[in-house]
Each structure stands twice: as C-alpha cells, then as structure tokens.
Design an enzyme around this catalytic site. Structure first.
Site, PDB file in Angstrom:
ATOM      1  N   PHE A 311      54.077  53.221  24.358  1.00 36.24           N
ATOM      2  CA  PHE A 311      54.281  53.323  26.099  1.00 36.24           C
ATOM      3  C   PHE A 311      54.557  54.984  26.837  1.00 36.24           C
ATOM      4  CE2 PHE A 311      54.088  49.037  25.393  1.00 36.24           C
ATOM      5  CZ  PHE A 311      53.330  48.547  25.621  1.00 36.24           C
ATOM      6  N   ASP A 312      54.570  55.662  27.318  1.00 37.92           N
ATOM      7  CA  ASP A 312      55.069  56.293  28.679  1.00 37.92           C
ATOM      8  C   ASP A 312      55.893  55.537  29.290  1.00 37.92           C
ATOM      9  OD1 ASP A 312      56.408  58.833  29.885  1.00 37.92           O
ATOM     10  OD2 ASP A 312      54.637  58.189  31.883  1.00 37.92           O
ATOM     11  N   LYS A 313      57.464  56.146  29.424  1.00 39.56           N
ATOM     12  CA  LYS A 313      57.981  55.358  30.591  1.00 39.56           C
ATOM     13  C   LYS A 313      58.283  55.625  31.816  1.00 39.56           C
ATOM     14  CE  LYS A 313      62.899  56.603  30.841  1.00 39.56           C
ATOM     15  NZ  LYS A 313      62.771  56.008  32.468  1.00 39.56           N
ATOM     16  N   THR A 314      58.071  56.420  32.731  1.00 41.41           N
ATOM     17  CA  THR A 314      58.553  56.607  34.002  1.00 41.41           C
ATOM     18  C   THR A 314      56.680  56.717  34.227  1.00 41.41           C
ATOM     19  OG1 THR A 314      59.720  58.295  33.586  1.00 41.41           O
ATOM     20  CG2 THR A 314      58.548  58.653  35.660  1.00 41.41           C
ATOM     21  N   ASP A 517      50.303  62.593  30.339  1.00 45.88           N
ATOM     22  CA  ASP A 517      50.488  62.164  28.863  1.00 45.88           C
ATOM     23  C   ASP A 517      48.723  62.601  28.232  1.00 45.88           C
ATOM     24  OD1 ASP A 517      53.073  60.970  28.484  1.00 45.88           O
ATOM     25  OD2 ASP A 517      52.654  59.643  29.957  1.00 45.88           O
TER      26      ASP A 517
END
Length: 634
Positions: A311-314, A517
């Site tokens: 996962f990306d966070k933001t 991303d």
C-alpha cells in the site's frame, strides 16, 4: 449472408416451430395412431431445426474452425440416413432450445454493460453567445461550456465555471451519494445533478470521457480471456476433430452406424466451452455493479493468487485530506514567511503542499510574492528563488541534501511532531530554518477491519511503502497491524521494493492513488487504483476501485477467488458430464436423445452455477451496511 442474418434473427421462432411440430408428431402417433404423420412431422421438424445449425457449422468451417454445430449437423445427417427422425428432431430442438436459454441467461450476466450504456448522456445544453442550444453530445467540443440543471445528466468531463449543486456519482463510483460541486471542481460525464445548476467547461468529450472509458473498459474486460478460457479454446480446436475420428473408428470396428452417430452427439463439448467464459463475465459484471472495474479474466486469475498486498499511505490508507495542525516558527516575520511557503507550494499538487496553502489562506491575507525560479525535487520538496533569497521547502531529506542543519530546539520540535504521527514540512530561507509544519492525515475508518478481512481471505503479508518519514509511517502501520513498513522512499525506490517482493516468490498487488504511484502499480503483478476514475488510474492499473473504498478492495479480492473457484467447478461439471455419458453409452443406458438432453442440461447447470456470482457477497460484505448501488451500474 442475408440468409444467415435472417436465420439468426428468427432462431427463436424456428425453435418454437420445431417444438410444436414434435408435439404434433407425438400426438399423431400416440393419440391418432397415425405413424406416417408422426414420421413426416418429425422429419420436417428435423430439417427446419437443422438448417440454422448447419449454416453456423458451414460458417465456422470457412474460418477453419471445427465447431460444436458441425458435430450436431453430421449427427442429424446420420440420423436421417438410418431413418431415426425422432432422434434428429429431438437432438436439434434440444440444441436450439439450449442455445436460447444460454443466450437469455448470459444476458443477465452482462447487465453491468447494459446499465452503464443506458446511462450514457445523448444530448447537451450548449451555452452560446445568443443563449443556449440543445445539441447532440457528439457535437460538443473541448472548451465548450454546457449548462446542466436539476434532474439532468452531465454530458462531458469538465470544470465547473459557474453555479453549484449536488451530484449523484453512482455511474462513476457505484456509490449513490450526493457530492457537492462548486466553482473549479471537476465533474464527470454520466453523473446526475440532483439539486442546483452548473455551467461546465468541457475538458474531455465523447469517447475520451471517464464514463465512456469505464464502459469500454468493462466491455473489453468481459472479452478478455482467462488462462482457463485460452486453454479450453485450444482444446476445443482439437477436440471436435478428435470426436469425428473417434466416431469413424467406432463405426469401422463395430459396424454400428447408430452407435457412431450417438458418439458424435454425446461428444459435443458445450458445457466445457461455455463454463469458463460465463464465470468470468458474471464475476466482472458483479464487480462493475459495485464500482469495481476488473480488466479481464487473466487479471481475475492472478488476483486470486495474490498473497502480498503493498500500500501507499497518503490517500490510500489515509483519507488524503491533510491539514496543518501545528506550525512551529523561528522568525519574527511569521505572516511573510507563511505567505512565501504557500506561494512556493502553489507550484505543486502534493497533498502536504495543498494543506499548507489552505492553512495560509486562513491565517494571512498577504499578497503572494513573485517567484523568480523554482525546481521540484521528486519525493523531497521544492527549491525557489525570491527577491534574491534562496528558499528550500520539503522533508528532512531535502534539508540534508542542501546542508541545512537544525538547532537542538528545532530538532526537538521536529521529533515531537513525527512521534505524534504527523507528517512534517520544513522551510528554510538562506540556509536557516524558519518554519516547521506538522500535518496530520486521518486513517480511513474502514481500513483496519478491511485488512483483517483480507487476511482471513488468504492474504499473508501487508506492506506499506511511503515517502513520508519513518516515525509517521510506523505510527500508521502500528495502528493498522501491518506486517512491514518502509518510509522516506522516492517513487523509484517503491518500484524496487515491489520488484524485490516479486523476486522473492510473492504474488504482489500494489494499491495506490493511480497517479504518483503509477510506476509501482504497473510493476506489480496486480495494480489497483484507489480513485474516482482518473485517466492514469484507468490506463495503468488492472483493477480500479471507483469508490476508493477498502470494503470494495475486500470484495474485489473475494470475488476474484470465488470466480476462479466457480470456473473450476464448471470445468469439473463439464468433464463429469462427458464421463457420465461415455459410461452410459458403454453400458447401454444412454441413447442419442437422452444423451443430448443430459448434454444441454449440463450447459444450463454451468450457466446457472456461474450466475450465482452475480449476487456474490463476501462474509465481510454481509457485516457491512448495505452496499449502495444504482440500476445504472447494475
């Protein structure tokens, strides 16, 4: 060609006529004891029903394809040769009736496309110098302004240039909730204005709109074959000739022409050929109904095998609606420096920069300074020149790269913000730190439960890759019980982690916002975009979650696993049917008509089995509030 079109158009009537003739023939024999009438009626029924089948077989042969229709056609000719008109009539009727039921049930699995297509806007109210004009939607060009009132559909993708209103974006997200749209907000074709009015400047029209791309994507996905389908296609190409050879050998060795014809009838691989495609179509339709766009059967196959989620966070694990919660100052000219920070961040669309701009607008009314020069450093921040001053604004890595040190007080303040799980942005002027911003981004409320559900569905490993600082990343990871976290990463470093995970033997899905991303999404085994249909999200990813919803991710993964299982069930049913028929043929309790009946029944069984996917829900879905969906996306 015209004759073939005529037959295709009237196949249902031919099927009905054949059924009526068979009934009349039976009545003639068993009620009136009139055998000639029985024979003639069934012979006529055989001819009528055999014509469309034979035409299809001939058309396939012209394309060098040995189809199921070819087997049936030869079987009917054989039945005529031996005078078994009752067998030929029943076989052809069952084949046509099976095709009819097959087409009807398949239509139900394609309701996602029909619903989306029905929602496509056809007209637009074009704003002209002399007023407004109703035009065909295809006549609207980029840059034109259209007017959309309450109860009307937005005909283009564009930007609101006047007015405000509440839009139902179910056609885009699958979620029937109203979204407030105001000046400069983006809107999408196919959405509905529930209240208010908007003037919209078109940025994308016709086939370039997000809605048109969604329809195209679903259509292409339902035509994209899985590995099982590709195997079955190759298998069918060799299977039909093999059955013909087998029937010929049976006749040569047994001299039983009837037995050879029966082998042809029972050898039709209908259930096997239809089993995999109908499962994938139903699965993709289920996803589309919920705003989950899955790009084809091969994606479903791979997604079902995923064991590692990255996962990306933001904007992915978190809401993405960041706000400045703390601003530590080390200057007497706070308002000036805050205005300067906002002006520089104005050249970026990064969420942290936008939070600073929003904060500055509320705190100061100073006129923005003129920037002489700016340079964006990907994953770190921005350098700028203003009135001879050199300004650097960004993360800690950016400060280090420019040899900008922090005083003990500044380092303590920075560490305190990071320990509290906040993202930090530092601004320095001529090498001296002036401001440190603490920016918070809340975790999506449904993420923790969704991740637990994904683990229960077979996901073994969850990893977060983020450009944010280590302390903030670890705070989020701890809250969500993630297995791994890697912070302070540039986009290319995220790609390297994805490649490493794949090299270690993991099947990896990367979930991000579909823009920043996109390299990681493209390099993962499965790329999943959380976002409301941006061009990059749709083009780069394998799965698009239009709602940006983690429950939708749980549903998509569960749906992929269930669709693959359903395909295997259908293949098993098809093979088991063939084995049953062959054993029955050997032991003498299966004959031509009964065998054809079992064959057609097996086709319907696999279709009805696949149709269960249309209303599929995971265990997690059943614990959630009812998923909102509109007929338009059904």
């Amino acid at each position: 060609m015209k004759f073939q079109i005529f037959l295709t158009k009237h196949t249902n009537q031919i099927t009905l006529a054949t059924g009526v003739l068979i009934v009349l023939g039976m009545l003639s024999k068993y009620l009136l004891n009139f055998t000639p009438g029985y024979t003639v009626t069934l012979a006529v029924a055989s001819v009528i029903a055999a014509v469309p089948i034979a035409v299809r077989a001939f058309s396939a042969l012209r394309n060098k394809v040995f189809s199921i229709e070819l087997l049936v056609t030869i079987a009917v000719i054989g039945a005529f040769v031996i005078g078994e008109f009752n067998e030929s009539a029943i076989v052809t009727f069952l084949f046509l009736f099976g095709s009819y039921l097959e087409s009807k049930t398949l239509q139900k699995t394609r309701t996602a496309i029909k619903g989306l297509t029905d929602m496509s806007p056809t007209t637009a109210t074009l704003v002209t110098d002399s007023g407004t004009e109703e035009v065909d939607v295809d006549d609207v060009d980029e840059g034109d302004v259209v007017l959309v009132k309450t109860g009307s559909q937005v005909p283009v993708d564009g930007e609101v240039v006047e007015g405000s209103g509440y839009l139902n974006e179910a056609s885009i997200t699958g979620e029937a909730r109203q979204i407030n749209k105001q000046l400069h907000d983006n809107v999408y074709s196919g959405t509905m204005v529930e209240n208010g009015y908007l003037k919209i400047k078109a940025t994308q029209v016709g086939d370039d709109t997000t809605f048109a791309k969604i329809i195209e994507l679903v259509e292409e996905a339902q035509d994209t074959k899985s590995k099982a389908e590709k195997f079955i296609d190759r298998f069918a190409q060799y299977y039909t000739p093999a059955v013909l050879v087998l029937a010929a050998l049976v006749f040569v060795f047994s001299r039983d022409f009837r037995l050879a014809i029966t082998v042809l009838v029972l050898g039709c691989p209908g259930a096997l050929v239809i089993g995999a495609p109908v499962s994938n179509v139903a699965g993709i339709g289920n996803g589309a109904k919920r705003g989950i766009l899955i790009k084809g059967g091969e994606v479903i196959d791979t997604f079902a095998k995923v064991d590692t989620l990255v996962f990306d966070k933001t904007g992915t694990l978190t809401e993405g609606n960041t706000a400045v919660t703390t601003m530590n100052t080390y200057t007497d000219h706070v308002a000036d420096q805050l205005g300067l920070a906002a002006a520089i961040e104005g050249v970026s669309d990064h969420p942290l920069g936008q939070a600073i701009i929003t904060y500055a607008e509320k705190q100061t009314t100073h006129t923005a300074p003129t920037l002489d020069d700016t340079e964006t450093v990907k994953g770190q921040g921005i350098c700028a020149k203003v009135n001879g001053q050199s300004i650097v604004i960004g993360n800690q890595k950016m400060m280090t790269a420019h040899d900008i040190g922090l005083t003990p007080k500044q380092a303590h303040d920075l560490n305190a913000l990071q320990s509290a799980g906040q993202s930090t942005v530092i601004m320095a002027v001529d090498g001296q730190v002036q401001l440190i911003f603490g920016i918070a981004d809340t975790i999506r409320p449904e993420v923790k439960d969704s991740l637990a559900a994904l683990k229960a569905q077979g996901i073994k490993r969850t990893v977060m890759l983020t450009g944010d600082n280590q302390l903030t990343a670890e705070s989020v990871a701890k809250e969500l019980n993630l297995d791994e976290v890697h912070a302070n990463l540039l986009p290319e470093e995220k790609v390297e982690y994805v490649k490493k995970l794949k090299a270690d033997g993991n099947t990896v899905a990367f979930i991000g916002d579909g823009i920043n991303d996109s390299p990681s999404i493209a390099n993962a085994d499965i790329g999943i975009a959380m976002g409301s249909g941006t061009d990059v999200a749709i083009d780069t990813s394998d799965v698009v979650l239009m709602q940006s919803s983690f429950p939708a991710l749980v549903h998509a993964h569960g749906l992929a696993k269930k669709t693959v299982l359903n395909t295997r069930e259908n293949i098993f049913i098809a093979i088991a049917t063939v084995v049953f028929l062959l054993i029955g043929l050997i032991f003498g309790y299966i004959y031509m008509a009964s065998g054809m009946f079992v064959h057609e029944a097996s086709i319907l069984v696999v279709i009805f089995n696949a149709m269960r996917l249309i209303n599929f829900q995971t265990k997690f879905d059943k614990r959630q509030p009812a998923m909102k969906s509109q007929p338009a996306t059904a």
